[in-house]
Design a protein around this motif. Structure first.
Motif, PDB file in Angstrom:
ATOM      1  N   SER B 290      -6.594  17.934   9.564  1.00  0.00           N
ATOM      2  CA  SER B 290      -6.044  18.065   8.222  1.00  0.00           C
ATOM      3  C   SER B 290      -4.548  17.858   8.312  1.00  0.00           C
ATOM      4  CB  SER B 290      -6.380  19.430   7.620  1.00  0.00           C
ATOM      5  OG  SER B 290      -5.358  20.353   7.871  1.00  0.00           O
ATOM      6  N   VAL B 291      -4.047  17.062   7.368  1.00  0.00           N
ATOM      7  CA  VAL B 291      -2.607  16.816   7.344  1.00  0.00           C
ATOM      8  C   VAL B 291      -2.164  16.777   5.890  1.00  0.00           C
ATOM      9  CG1 VAL B 291      -3.049  14.329   7.626  1.00  0.00           C
ATOM     10  CG2 VAL B 291      -0.758  15.242   8.043  1.00  0.00           C
ATOM     11  N   ARG B 292      -1.082  17.521   5.611  1.00  0.00           N
ATOM     12  CA  ARG B 292      -0.583  17.635   4.233  1.00  0.00           C
ATOM     13  C   ARG B 292       0.088  16.327   3.810  1.00  0.00           C
ATOM     14  NH1 ARG B 292      -2.956  22.085   2.153  1.00  0.00           N
ATOM     15  NH2 ARG B 292      -2.837  23.828   3.629  1.00  0.00           N
ATOM     16  N   PRO B 293      -0.096  15.880   2.579  1.00  0.00           N
ATOM     17  CA  PRO B 293       0.503  14.622   2.106  1.00  0.00           C
ATOM     18  C   PRO B 293       2.020  14.594   2.263  1.00  0.00           C
ATOM     19  CG  PRO B 293      -1.114  15.411   0.532  1.00  0.00           C
ATOM     20  CD  PRO B 293      -0.960  16.485   1.561  1.00  0.00           C
ATOM     21  N   GLU B 294       2.680  15.760   2.141  1.00  0.00           N
ATOM     22  CA  GLU B 294       4.147  15.755   2.209  1.00  0.00           C
ATOM     23  C   GLU B 294       4.649  15.740   3.655  1.00  0.00           C
ATOM     24  OE1 GLU B 294       2.283  18.216   1.158  1.00  0.00           O
ATOM     25  OE2 GLU B 294       3.061  20.194   1.712  1.00  0.00           O
ATOM     26  N   HIS B 295       3.752  15.905   4.625  1.00  0.00           N
ATOM     27  CA  HIS B 295       4.166  15.910   6.026  1.00  0.00           C
ATOM     28  C   HIS B 295       4.065  14.537   6.667  1.00  0.00           C
ATOM     29  CE1 HIS B 295       3.229  20.489   6.241  1.00  0.00           C
ATOM     30  NE2 HIS B 295       4.454  20.239   5.795  1.00  0.00           N
ATOM     31  N   VAL B 296       3.345  13.616   6.039  1.00  0.00           N
ATOM     32  CA  VAL B 296       3.162  12.281   6.618  1.00  0.00           C
ATOM     33  C   VAL B 296       4.261  11.358   6.109  1.00  0.00           C
ATOM     34  CG1 VAL B 296       1.420  10.545   7.172  1.00  0.00           C
ATOM     35  CG2 VAL B 296       0.732  12.745   6.205  1.00  0.00           C
ATOM     36  N   ALA B 297       4.711  10.472   6.960  1.00  0.00           N
ATOM     37  CA  ALA B 297       5.657   9.437   6.535  1.00  0.00           C
ATOM     38  C   ALA B 297       5.092   8.088   6.995  1.00  0.00           C
ATOM     39  CB  ALA B 297       7.032   9.678   7.141  1.00  0.00           C
ATOM     40  N   PHE B 298       5.706   7.007   6.524  1.00  0.00           N
ATOM     41  CA  PHE B 298       5.305   5.666   6.990  1.00  0.00           C
ATOM     42  C   PHE B 298       6.483   4.746   6.810  1.00  0.00           C
ATOM     43  CE2 PHE B 298       4.297   5.834   2.500  1.00  0.00           C
ATOM     44  CZ  PHE B 298       4.785   4.624   2.035  1.00  0.00           C
ATOM     45  N   HIS B 299       6.460   3.631   7.505  1.00  0.00           N
ATOM     46  CA  HIS B 299       7.505   2.638   7.277  1.00  0.00           C
ATOM     47  C   HIS B 299       6.884   1.255   7.195  1.00  0.00           C
ATOM     48  CE1 HIS B 299       7.101   3.037  11.678  1.00  0.00           C
ATOM     49  NE2 HIS B 299       7.284   1.734  11.675  1.00  0.00           N
ATOM     50  N   PRO B 300       7.489   0.372   6.378  1.00  0.00           N
ATOM     51  CA  PRO B 300       6.967  -0.991   6.257  1.00  0.00           C
ATOM     52  C   PRO B 300       6.980  -1.675   7.613  1.00  0.00           C
ATOM     53  CG  PRO B 300       8.602  -0.549   4.566  1.00  0.00           C
ATOM     54  CD  PRO B 300       8.663   0.592   5.534  1.00  0.00           C
ATOM     55  N   ASP B 301       5.901  -2.379   7.921  1.00  0.00           N
ATOM     56  CA  ASP B 301       5.774  -3.010   9.228  1.00  0.00           C
ATOM     57  C   ASP B 301       4.745  -4.135   9.087  1.00  0.00           C
ATOM     58  OD1 ASP B 301       5.347  -3.758  11.804  1.00  0.00           O
ATOM     59  OD2 ASP B 301       4.661  -1.776  12.509  1.00  0.00           O
ATOM     60  N   PRO B 302       5.198  -5.371   9.147  1.00  0.00           N
ATOM     61  CA  PRO B 302       4.272  -6.507   8.966  1.00  0.00           C
ATOM     62  C   PRO B 302       3.094  -6.435   9.942  1.00  0.00           C
ATOM     63  CG  PRO B 302       6.533  -7.269   9.028  1.00  0.00           C
ATOM     64  CD  PRO B 302       6.582  -5.811   9.400  1.00  0.00           C
ATOM     65  N   ALA B 303       3.305  -5.786  11.100  1.00  0.00           N
ATOM     66  CA  ALA B 303       2.235  -5.706  12.081  1.00  0.00           C
ATOM     67  C   ALA B 303       1.450  -4.394  11.963  1.00  0.00           C
ATOM     68  CB  ALA B 303       2.824  -5.822  13.497  1.00  0.00           C
ATOM     69  N   GLY B 304       1.796  -3.571  10.901  1.00  0.00           N
ATOM     70  CA  GLY B 304       1.167  -2.261  10.757  1.00  0.00           C
ATOM     71  C   GLY B 304      -0.314  -2.365  10.438  1.00  0.00           C
ATOM     72  N   GLY B 305      -1.048  -1.317  10.799  1.00  0.00           N
ATOM     73  CA  GLY B 305      -2.494  -1.327  10.608  1.00  0.00           C
ATOM     74  C   GLY B 305      -2.920  -0.856   9.233  1.00  0.00           C
TER      75      GLY B 305
END
Lengths: 276, 367
Positions: B290-305
């Motif tokens: 379980s992971v809270r929505p406010e704890h996750v981050a992401f960054h744009p990455d053309p090679a991202g999954g």
């Protein structure tokens, strides 16, 4: 015509006509008769100049009060038990209250004659158990009038009280207990006050019905247990229509005044509108 | 307002409540499994759970309206299991208020005092005191039917505290009120709790209410305690998979155990690999995260999954629905200040917050 048919009020017409012809007109006729042909109110004077009339009114009122009190004393515990017991027992008891309700008053009054007579069931039982040696006179006494009338009128008291007891929110009882009220205090401070509308409604019904009782006192009462209705019947037998009308009008007025007085305490809608 | 009076009642602090193996069965249906719980004196304890979780039944056993099938209940040092409700001396606020319709506000509030044989003068003094506490000084002569829902609830509260019980029970007291009134009364109840020092046992199915009001929350499910803890601990360190999903918003994900050492797990999740410290090993090769929505981050990455499936602007944050490489969905709340939104369809890489991910095996936490 088409519009008239579409208005639902037109459905009331048959009943309205029936009431007009068979109820309202006779009542008006009775009222007019009681005033005398020349608005002299002579029939009233004739009726109430007799001491008997006044005495009978007094006796009738006394019977009505005593019957109301006795009925209430019997009906409240019964209604309370029905309201609090299990569903099955409640249904059986309610049926026992209602079945006589659906039986003709005449038949029930005759039944009391059989039960209370010199050689009746009650005397037979009392002699068999040795409580008494000789048969006790019960039929044709005031006692028999009370027994018969209370029996006939009991459902009118039980039903309104039961419905107001059943309407009491069980959570109010729980709240009262939680706040420190034992069983007696819950009954006194919550159950009784909240069932008062039913008690008043039942009392008015029984009292008003008692005022006009005829068959039961006529059949099981003694010579001194004369009610207003019997007095009216007697006058009719003598073809004294005007005096009979005057007494009937007086009884009607007493009944309406009673209803008006109670109506100040509880709204009549609450009594005659059934529920709540 | 009445600070002196409140000061005198503070000395009469709340009592602790103890449930010692209390259970309740209705025929073959077990409503409450043997329950062990200590509520500290002066504590605000909420029972939180979906309907049918046994929270109300537990409260009713404490109030005396339900008899436990087994176990004992203590208030202070006294075993009250067999004491009838009228002599338990606990205040109770009902969901339906349960005010006596034929009594005025004053008479309602004086009722418990009258049952305790206080004199008329004492009754009126105490009634005045609590009417002031709940802010209804001018309403004493009214009948309950002449009051609004919020005012009725205040009267019910005043009636429950006027006899200074050491424990106050509340059964979803605010559920019939609108949102504004509810939050207003929440803070009022907290203030009264703080001022009186009374022990409060509060039943609710509203997690926000439980979170904002309680010292501790007892989360219940299927007649058992899932977890008892302070709101923050429950939110950030749920010990139970149900608690993690029930309290607040949470992403629940399945992950495959790729490698496990004594104190760490290497997990494969949505094409990414993360390393989690754990206290014990899972049963089998799968865990639930379980992971809270406010704890996750992401960054744009053309090679991202992962790809952005949807983005919603919610004022102080943006809510992203990400589709992971394995097709699973992940909700992310990102601060909206300054940053340009990442458009739908963009490929991104998820930054998994290993420290804030909870892993569960067979329903209980591994950390």
């Amino acid at each position: 015509m088409n519009r008239l048919l579409r208005d639902p009020a037109f459905l009331v017409l048959p009943l309205a006509l029936f009431l007009l012809v068979f109820y309202l007109l006779p009542v008006v006729q009775m009222l007019l008769r009681s005033t005398g042909a020349d608005w002299s109110f002579r029939p009233f004077v004739d009726a109430f100049s007799s001491e008997v009339t006044l005495k009978v009114f007094w006796l009738t009122a006394r019977i009505a009060v005593i019957v109301t009190v006795l009925t209430l004393a019997l009906a409240y515990p019964l209604a309370y038990f029905i309201a609090t017991t299990g569903e099955r027992t409640a249904m059986v008891l309610l049926a026992l209250v209602l079945v006589p309700f659906w039986t003709s008053i005449l038949i029930r009054s005759y039944a009391w004659m059989v039960l209370l007579g010199q050689n009746g069931v009650v005397n037979g039982f009392l002699r068999w158990t040795g409580v008494i040696d000789a048969p006790v006179r019960m039929l044709n006494t005031t006692f028999a009038v009370y027994v018969g009338m209370v029996h006939v009128l009991l459902p009118f008291m039980v039903l309104p009280i039961l419905s107001s007891l059943k309407a009491i929110d069980g959570r109010l009882v729980a709240a009262a207990e939680n706040l420190g009220a034992g069983p007696g205090a819950v009954f006194r401070h919550v159950i009784v006050p909240l069932s008062m509308p039913g008690v008043l409604a039942g009392s008015v019904l029984v009292f008003v019905l008692s005022l006009g009782f005829y068959i039961t006192p006529a059949l099981v009462g003694g010579p001194s247990d004369m009610t207003v209705s019997m007095l009216i019947a007697g006058e009719v037998d003598l073809y004294r229509w005007d005096v009979a009308s005057a007494i009937a009008t007086a009884l009607l007025i007493v009944t309406l005044v009673t209803l008006a007085l109670f109506g100040r305490v509880v709204s009549l809608e609450r009594i005659f509108g059934g529920a709540r | 307002m009445g600070a002196g009076d409140i000061g005198t009642t503070r000395s009469r602090a709340g009592s602790p409540v103890r449930f010692a193996g209390v259970s309740k069965s209705f025929g073959s249906f077990v409503a409450v499994h043997p329950l062990v719980l200590d509520v500290k004196e002066g504590e605000f304890m909420s029972f939180l759970g979906p309907s049918g979780s046994g929270k109300t039944t537990t409260l009713m056993m404490l109030a005396g309206f339900e008899e436990p099938t087994d176990g004992r209940i203590y208030i202070g040092h006294q075993d009250i299991t067999a004491v009838p409700p009228a002599r338990r001396n606990v205040g109770m606020v009902f969901q339906s208020y349960a005010l006596f319709p034929h009594m005025t506000v004053e008479q309602n509030i004086a009722f418990p005092l009258r049952m305790r044989g206080l004199s008329k003068a004492e009754q009126m003094r105490e009634v005045g005191r609590v009417l002031e506490i709940v802010g209804l000084e001018r309403f004493g002569r009214r009948f309950p039917g002449q009051l609004s829902g919020g005012q009725q609830q205040r009267v019910a509260l005043a009636r429950a505290i006027v006899f200074q019980p050491p424990v106050l029970l509340m059964d979803e007291p605010l559920s019939a009120l609108d949102k504004y009134l509810r939050s207003h009364l929440q803070s009022e109840i907290r203030r009264i709790h703080r001022d009186l020092g009374i022990t409060v046992v509060y039943v609710t199915h509203d997690q926000d209410e439980a979170m904002t009001m309680s010292d501790r929350i007892c989360v219940m499910r299927d007649g058992r305690i899932a977890q008892v803890d302070a709101p923050e601990a429950l939110y950030s360190r749920p010990q139970d998979e149900f608690v993690a999903g029930f309290l607040g918003e949470s992403n629940m994900l399945d992950a495959v155990v790729a490698f496990s050492a004594e104190r760490t797990l290497q997990l494969e999740i949505g094409g990414d690999r993360i390393v989690l410290p754990v206290a014990r090993q899972p049963a089998g090769g799968q865990v639930r995260l379980s992971v809270r929505p406010e704890h996750v981050a992401f960054h744009p990455d053309p090679a991202g999954g992962a790809t952005v499936a949807d983005v919603t602007y919610v004022g102080d944050h943006r809510r992203y629905d990400l589709r992971l490489a394995d097709g699973g969905m992940l909700i992310v709340k990102a601060q909206s200040t300054g940053a340009e939104p990442v458009p739908p369809g963009a490929r991104v890489t998820v930054d998994w917050p290993a420290a804030q991910i909870r892993a569960f095996s067979e329903g209980t936490a591994l950390q």
